[in-house]
Design an enzyme around this catalytic site. Structure first.
Site, PDB file in Angstrom:
ATOM      1  N   TYR A  55       0.843  -1.200   0.000  1.00 17.03           N
ATOM      2  CA  TYR A  55       0.000   0.000   0.000  1.00 17.03           C
ATOM      3  C   TYR A  55       0.883   1.257   0.000  1.00 17.03           C
ATOM      4  O   TYR A  55       0.668   2.182  -0.785  1.00 17.03           O
ATOM      5  CB  TYR A  55      -0.937  -0.018   1.213  1.00 17.03           C
ATOM      6  N   GLU A  73     -11.416   5.377   5.291  1.00 16.58           N
ATOM      7  CA  GLU A  73     -11.160   6.261   6.432  1.00 16.58           C
ATOM      8  C   GLU A  73     -12.373   6.290   7.366  1.00 16.58           C
ATOM      9  O   GLU A  73     -12.232   6.303   8.585  1.00 16.58           O
ATOM     10  CB  GLU A  73     -10.831   7.682   5.961  1.00 16.58           C
ATOM     11  N   TRP A  80      -5.298   1.610  10.668  1.00 14.53           N
ATOM     12  CA  TRP A  80      -5.225   1.481   9.215  1.00 14.53           C
ATOM     13  C   TRP A  80      -4.796   0.086   8.781  1.00 14.53           C
ATOM     14  O   TRP A  80      -5.238  -0.415   7.749  1.00 14.53           O
ATOM     15  CB  TRP A  80      -4.285   2.546   8.640  1.00 14.53           C
TER      16      TRP A  80
END
Length: 195
Positions: A16, A38, A46
């Site tokens: 990522y 989010e 995350w």
């Protein structure tokens, strides 16, 4: 090869970081995906979002916001019943609601990306102080965009959430200077240094 330390916990996070985080993003579907991840992340971390990303894609039709905007009660139940899904009805409903708001922004500006990038005149912001003083959780830019998104009806759009999104979609380049992606991404953008 140097990378930002936050991504070193596993291969998915490294991928990522290396391939997506901070790349100037002008695709509305990816904007919606990042922004709604989010939303799902609020109160969590995350790393969990990256691990559950395929589940989110399955639940939300690959983050096709036009399809998600049409979801009803049966879809809410289907999503909440999906194995491995974050079971927050409020967040699921917020994603559906936000898809409808997202459409309205697209209709007003031609694209959500055009709307979002208009706050920086299409430029990527770099804050040299972040290299020496550390990364903030939010700033004046994220405060301003957060207020505007909330005014337009979007939910879970606090300044911290918005700041994270601005980093992810390349409006703010917060890679460390010694990270190999910092210079690579500068080369892809019209950059403006900020105080």
């Amino acid at each position: 090869m140097n990378r930002c330390p936050w991504c070193l916990c596993n291969e998915k996070m490294i991928r990522y970081h290396d391939e997506e985080w901070g790349v100037p993003l002008h695709d509305d579907r990816k904007q919606f995906e990042f922004l709604m991840m989010e939303v799902m992340q609020c109160g969590l971390n995350w790393n969990m979002m990256i691990k559950k990303r395929e589940i989110f894609r399955q639940c939300f039709d690959g983050f096709d916001f036009d399809k998600v905007a049409g979801y009803g009660e049966a879809d809410v139940e289907r999503i909440l019943g999906t194995e491995g899904m974050i079971r927050s009805e409020r967040k699921v409903r917020a994603v559906i609601h936000n898809a409808r708001c997202f459409q309205q922004i697209r209709d007003a500006y031609g694209s959500f990306s055009a709307y979002l990038w208009s706050f920086t005149g299409g430029r990527t912001y770099v804050y040299p102080a972040h290299q020496t003083e550390g990364l903030p959780a939010s700033n004046e830019l994220s405060d301003k965009i957060s207020r505007d998104l909330k005014k337009r009806g979007l939910k879970y759009m606090g300044s911290i959430t918005v700041y994270s999104h601005l980093q992810a979609c390349g409006i703010i380049n917060d890679h460390r200077e010694d990270c190999f992606r910092f210079a690579e991404l500068l080369a892809l953008a019209d950059v403006e240094e900020q105080k």
